[in-house]
Design a protein around this motif. Structure first.
Motif, short mmCIF file in Angstrom:
data_model
loop_
_atom_site.label_atom_id
_atom_site.label_comp_id
_atom_site.label_asym_id
_atom_site.label_seq_id
_atom_site.Cartn_x
_atom_site.Cartn_y
_atom_site.Cartn_z
N ASP A 27 8.42 27.42 6.48
CA ASP A 27 9.54 27.98 5.73
C ASP A 27 9.13 28.47 4.34
O ASP A 27 9.97 28.95 3.58
CB ASP A 27 10.66 26.94 5.59
CG ASP A 27 10.20 25.69 4.85
OD1 ASP A 27 8.97 25.41 4.83
OD2 ASP A 27 11.06 24.99 4.28
N LYS A 28 7.85 28.34 4.01
CA LYS A 28 7.38 28.72 2.68
C LYS A 28 6.53 29.99 2.71
O LYS A 28 5.84 30.30 1.74
CB LYS A 28 6.60 27.57 2.04
CG LYS A 28 7.47 26.38 1.66
CD LYS A 28 6.66 25.36 0.90
CE LYS A 28 7.56 24.24 0.35
NZ LYS A 28 8.17 23.46 1.42
N ASP B 31 2.50 27.12 9.61
CA ASP B 31 3.18 26.28 10.61
C ASP B 31 2.39 25.01 10.89
O ASP B 31 2.97 23.92 11.02
CB ASP B 31 3.36 27.06 11.91
CG ASP B 31 4.53 28.04 11.86
OD1 ASP B 31 5.42 27.85 11.01
OD2 ASP B 31 4.54 29.00 12.66
#
Length: 716
Positions: A339-340, A333
């Motif tokens: 999102d990975k 974050d």
């Protein structure tokens, strides 16, 4: 004269309800008198140290800038803790394809390369029978799946063949490589687990480092294959292979997407919950810098990372896996890549569960082929279609293989025939560097800001013309030890000529109980005492009547009252817990000895008395190293002192990478008189030559015959 050769030991231990005074010293006023068993004491110690590491883990990373500033140093530390600092030379791979086998639309090439000269890596390269241009490439690293028939190893790649076949059927190339232990050439993963190779710690060696290096060279090999797209490398594997997926993904940014399966959990699971007992050394780095495992996960950021695990895995428990994910997610974050990172869970135990592979397939489809999350995959079944004999690479084991002895040369070690210093400046530079490296690479886990030692008198009695006393002190948090002191009745410390601190081991502790403990049972409540050894006690008494000496006795952690279980397997895994926490049992004992010296000097009047120390065999090594960090040790008598950390000697993390026991003896001899009792003469040439080169007095270092077989006692 020399003090008696027997070294007694320690006493029954009080419980650990220890309070902290405002001034920083420990208050013994409220210590309970009920003994705390050694097993309970060490369990509390491990829990405290684990919490200390866990609380520190990535705590300094508050922003993206913090991470970018720290990341490269973290990666350098990981290389070092895997024995890869400095990085080995990238020698020619000497890669060969020894044959091929086909099934439907899959071709499997049987591949071998040398990651270092003589270190052979066998593998299978899966590819589609036809392809148009380079494809994303998966490095599949195997877990512990033994495939051995009639004494012939076919490698764990044969066990995990279905994964490589799936990738080849679905538009990837996949290199599946054998591990060191279960490959076609069978090396060793379990050095400390059950092989007794504790010198791995001293060498800074772990089989995890070999696996990491083999993965790095496997990527080098994939770069030579025109079928593989070097900008689209992924890695996956389960169990042991999950761990190796972590190593390569953290170390090598050529990995663009990673899916470790059942390969990581947190330090609390390993140490406190006991998962260490189910893992071999290939799962662990040499934890010099005292990491928790989320730090490894964080090093993959910002590249795509999917952590996959089942929910009932005994050796990778769910709570620890989720903890690793959450702490790594925080770093993702911070760097804008939340999102990975993903977490995929499936019901079940520690098994190669095919439904858990489906999220892995989706992950690679998404990040190596740019497919949308919603796209369905027509094929998720992965049957084993090849005979294990079809996948064997080598017809015979090469004569020059070093797989079976890789632990003896993988990490650099201090030369056995080291040259003495050529000048005083030379010596000073060496000595200062050795001390610094001991502090930062071997003894880093010692308390950084230890409290002042305070002793509490637990017993005091006079009998047969002798004064006996017992003194409790805190070595470090949750470790309470006892120091014993004996001298002629009526002698005040200011009247003593010297005090001899005897550091006890598992042999000399019972001797001490027979000669001193049985004579002064008041100091040994809760300890089972033998009958008094009248001859040994009379010798002790005669020595005190003729000399103004005091004899002090100390048993470090794990000896005497603080001893833990006698079960050999459990004792092994207790030692392994120490190394996971960035220390060793013996480096902790070195600290205990230092604190014992400080405790002795804190007793009224003892701070100005000349201090001698003596101990035997392995404990003599610990005593030697403790003396390097404590001022004004006048003399050391070291009986049957081992000459190297390689066999039968204490292990300290990394120590053999920069010195060995003779160099430590030379450092001690610069400031203390050192007497080594040994029938081995040659290993001590370094000390004699150093003393001669630097013009030390002849008595600074003496080499005498061992007294073990009843040889004559040498007089001063």
């Amino acid at each position: 004269m020399k003090p008696p050769a027997h070294l007694p030991t320690f006493l029954a231990l009080s419980s650990l309800a220890l309070l902290s005074l405002p001034g920083g010293a420990a208050d013994f006023a409220d210590i309970p008198t009920d003994p705390k068993p050694g097993d309970a004491m060490i369990a509390e110690f491990f829990e405290t140290e684990t919490k200390r590491i866990t609380n520190r883990n990535l705590a300094n990373i508050k922003s993206k800038a913090d991470w970018e500033k720290a990341r490269d140093n973290y990666r350098r530390q990981l290389f070092e803790m895997l024995g890869l600092q400095p990085l080995p030379a990238r020698s020619p791979l000497e890669a060969k394809v020894t044959g091929t086998v086909e099934h439907d639309d899959i071709v499997v090439e049987k591949v071998v390369f040398e990651s270092r000269p003589g270190l052979y890596v066998t593998g299978n390269f899966y590819r589609p029978k036809t392809q148009d241009g380079p494809l994303p490439a998966i490095l599949y690293v195997c877990g512990h799946g033994r495939v051995k028939v009639d004494g012939v190893s076919y490698g764990n790649k044969a066990h995990y063949q279905h994964h490589g076949a799936w990738f080849a059927r679905n538009g990837y190339v996949c290199l599946t490589i054998d591990t060191l232990q279960l490959g076609e050439i069978e090396g060793i993963h379990h050095g400390t687990h059950h092989e007794g190779r504790w010198w791995w710690n001293s060498r800074g060696y772990t089989s995890a480092g070999v696996e990491a290096w083999n993965c790095i060279r496997a990527l080098d090999y994939l770069e030579t294959r025109e079928e593989a797209d070097p900008k689209k490398f992924g890695v996956t594997g389960r169990s042991g292979g999950g761990a190796y997926s972590w190593w390569i993904a953290a170390l090598d940014e050529r990995i663009q997407a990673a899916v470790p399966v059942a390969g990581i959990t947190n330090m609390d699971n390993h140490v406190v919950d006991g998962c260490v007992e189910g893992h071999c050394d290939c799962m662990y780095h040499v934890n010099t810098y005292r990491w928790d495992f989320p730090t490894i996960a964080a090093l993959v950021a910002p590249r795509p990372l999917l952590i996959a695990n089942t929910d009932k895995d005994r050796i990778f428990p769910l709570d620890g896996v989720v903890d690793v994910y959450q702490k790594a997610h925080r770093i993702y974050d911070l760097v804008g890549a939340g999102d990975k990172i993903g977490l995929a869970l499936y019901e079940g135990g520690h098994a190669d569960t095919q439904p858990l592979r489906v999220p892995a397939f989706h992950w690679f489809e998404r990040f190596l082929k740019d497919k949308a999350i919603s796209e369905e995959m027509p094929d998720t079944v992965a049957p084993k279609v090849f005979e294990v004999t079809d996948l064997k690479v080598l017809e015979e084991i090469p004569n020059d293989e070093r797989n079976t002895s890789i632990d003896e040369y993988f990490t650099r070690r201090y030369p056995r025939r080291a040259k003495p210093p050529e000048s005083g400046e030379d010596w000073k530079a060496n000595r200062n560097q050795w001390i610094k490296r001991l502090e930062t690479r071997s003894f880093r886990a010692w308390p950084a800001r230890p409290e002042e030692v305070v002793t509490a008198e637990a017993a005091s009695v006079t009998r047969d013309g002798l004064a006996f006393s017992a003194h409790d002190f805190i070595s470090q948090e949750n470790i309470l030890l006892r120091l014993y002191l004996v001298h002629r009745e009526g002698l005040h410390p200011k009247d003593l000529d010297l005090v001899v601190l005897n550091v006890l081991d598992e042999t000399t502790w019972p001797e001490f109980l027979g000669s001193v403990g049985a004579a002064f049972p008041e100091g040994f409540k809760g300890v089972s005492l033998p009958a008094l050894d009248r001859e040994a006690f009379d010798q002790e008494k005669a020595m005190h009547q003729s000399q103004k000496w005091a004899m002090a006795y100390l048993a470090p952690i794990g000896i005497g009252p603080t001893a833990w279980t006698d079960d050999e397997k459990e004792r092994t895994h207790i030692r392994r817990r120490f190394q996971l926490l960035g220390m060793t049992l013996d480096s902790t004992r070195v600290w205990d000895i230092r604190r014992g010296i400080q405790a002795l000097r804190s007793i009224d009047g003892m701070d100005s008395v000349q201090l001698w120390m003596q101990s035997h065999e392995a404990m003599a090594v610990n005593t030697l190293y403790a003396s390097l960090f404590e001022p004004k040790v006048h003399r050391l008598d070291l009986h049957d002192l081992p000459s190297s950390h390689m066999e039968g000697a204490p292990d300290y993390l990394n120590v053999l990478r920069f010195l060995d026991i003779p160099q430590a003896a030379a450092m001690a001899a610069e400031n203390s008189r050192v007497v080594v009792y040994s029938d081995e003469k040659k290993p001590w040439n370094y000390v004699n030559q150093t003393a001669k080169a630097l013009g030390w007095e002849k008595k600074q270092f003496e080499l005498r015959d061992s007294m073990k077989e009843g040889g004559e006692k040498a007089e001063e």
